[in-house]
Write an enzyme that holds these catalytic residues in place. Structure first.
Site, short mmCIF file in Angstrom:
data_model
loop_
_atom_site.label_atom_id
_atom_site.label_comp_id
_atom_site.label_asym_id
_atom_site.label_seq_id
_atom_site.Cartn_x
_atom_site.Cartn_y
_atom_site.Cartn_z
N ASP A 7 -56.04 -3.23 -63.55
CA ASP A 7 -55.72 -3.80 -64.85
C ASP A 7 -55.53 -5.31 -64.68
O ASP A 7 -54.86 -5.76 -63.73
CB ASP A 7 -54.44 -3.16 -65.40
CG ASP A 7 -54.15 -3.59 -66.82
OD1 ASP A 7 -54.63 -2.92 -67.74
OD2 ASP A 7 -53.42 -4.60 -67.01
N ILE A 8 -56.14 -6.11 -65.56
CA ILE A 8 -56.01 -7.57 -65.47
C ILE A 8 -54.59 -7.96 -65.86
O ILE A 8 -54.08 -7.56 -66.92
CB ILE A 8 -57.02 -8.27 -66.39
CG1 ILE A 8 -58.45 -7.91 -65.95
CG2 ILE A 8 -56.83 -9.78 -66.36
CD1 ILE A 8 -59.53 -8.44 -66.88
N GLU B 233 -58.74 -3.97 -70.96
CA GLU B 233 -58.77 -4.78 -69.74
C GLU B 233 -58.57 -3.91 -68.50
O GLU B 233 -58.17 -4.38 -67.45
CB GLU B 233 -57.71 -5.88 -69.77
CG GLU B 233 -56.27 -5.37 -69.75
CD GLU B 233 -55.68 -5.15 -71.13
OE1 GLU B 233 -54.44 -5.23 -71.26
OE2 GLU B 233 -56.43 -4.89 -72.09
#
Length: 342
Positions: A215-216, A258
């Site tokens: 996950d960003i 994301e």
């Protein structure tokens, strides 16, 4: 609207739909496949009436009109989202049958043409009555007709080949995330189900798959600070790193906004962790530039959760444990890999 048509019923509908698409000059893309499938099927009367009204005036559906009809009468009606994929399967079945029939007809036509040629040569070299002259003339006409038929069959086979290539392209696009070029959630879920089914066989007992979920970090802040176009640029950059880093036997996918995943079918946990660390460090080392500001670049980090499949567990449970590891990475300061052993 849910579909329960058999493959035979679907193929029959599509045969008619393809004929109408050709007659009305409709481009071969998923929106038009869906519209004409619905039109022939006859269970969406408002769509059929709208198409009839338009075609009565214009004869052809241009792409802008097709898109508007699709949004209003297909998406707006709650149509089953798997229709395009099922339609593609049906079209492929139809085209396979057409190609095989054309090939058989071409072979038979060629044999008949050879027989006619031999008969024509024998008749031409002999003394014959008016009746035989008529047979000779008819034979020559048949030769011309057979030659024309062979050409039409060759053209049909070429067209069928183009249609099948287009369907393959559409099918691939339906499994791809358009922004990053990675597999999308549907393709990931299908591959995960297949992988876990194989993992539960005796032959794969010692080759358990691993799952990496990334996950960003602070992605909302990135969007709020720099705008959504830059956020999309960041997603593409992370997708590129995943494509470049992921081995060929693994599947990298964008499974959420994301959020990304890598399905690793046959690596040890230590090898999978090394892959996860490679992805994390490459993302952290990258600098994503903002369009029009070549001298300014932003650093981005990702958090990763990694786990090993437990024999017998469901895909949902497998993903939940990878998510749990991801949350631990987030809670521990981000930009790290957390491993939850199987």
């Amino acid at each position: 609207m849910k579909y329960h048509d058999s493959m035979e019923r679907s193929a029959d509908v599509l045969r008619q739909a393809l004929q109408l698409m050709k007659r009305h000059g409709s481009a071969l893309h998923p929106v038009n496949y869906t519209l004409w499938y619905e039109y022939v099927r006859g269970e969406n009367p408002p769509l059929r009436a709208a198409m009839d009204r338009y075609l009565a005036q214009h004869l052809q559906l241009d792409d802008a009109v097709a898109e508007a009809l699709h949004k209003r009468f297909v998406l707006g009606s709650g149509l089953d989202g798997t229709l395009i994929e099922r339609t593609a399967e049906g079209v492929s079945t139809v085209l396979t049958g057409m190609a095989e029939s054309a090939a058989r007809a071409g072979d038979q036509t060629a044999q008949y043409g050879s027989s006619l040629s031999r008969l024509s040569e024998e008749l031409a070299g002999s003394t014959h009555s008016p009746a035989l002259q008529e047979v000779l003339n008819t034979t020559r006409q048949m030769q011309i007709a057979v030659t024309e038929m062979q050409q039409r069959l060759a053209d049909s086979q070429s067209e069928i080949g183009q249609l099948r290539a287009e369907l393959r392209r559409v099918h691939e696009e339906s499994r791809m995330d358009s922004l990053t070029g990675l597999a999308n959630r549907r393709a990931f879920d299908q591959q995960l189900a297949t992988c876990l089914a194989e993992a539960d066989t005796p032959a794969r007992r010692y080759q358990r798959p691993s799952l990496l979920i990334a996950d960003i970090d602070h992605f909302k802040r990135i969007n709020d600070t720099h705008g959504h176009p830059y956020g999309d640029h960041v997603l593409r950059a992370v997708g590129t790193i995943l494509k470049d880093t992921t081995p060929e036997d693994c599947l990298a996918a964008r499974i959420g906004g994301e959020e990304f995943a890598v399905l690793i079918p046959s690596r040890s946990l230590s090898e999978s962790r090394a892959l996860a660390e490679s992805v994390r460090t490459r993302v952290a080392a990258a600098r994503v530039r903002r369009q029009g500001q070549e001298t300014e670049a932003t650093s981005v980090t990702i958090s990763i959760g990694l786990t090993l499949f437990r024999p017998g567990e469901s895909a949902t449970a497998f993903m939940e444990r990878a998510d749990q590891a991801l949350y631990t990475s987030k809670d521990s300061g981000r930009d790290r890999v957390t491993v939850l052993a199987g």
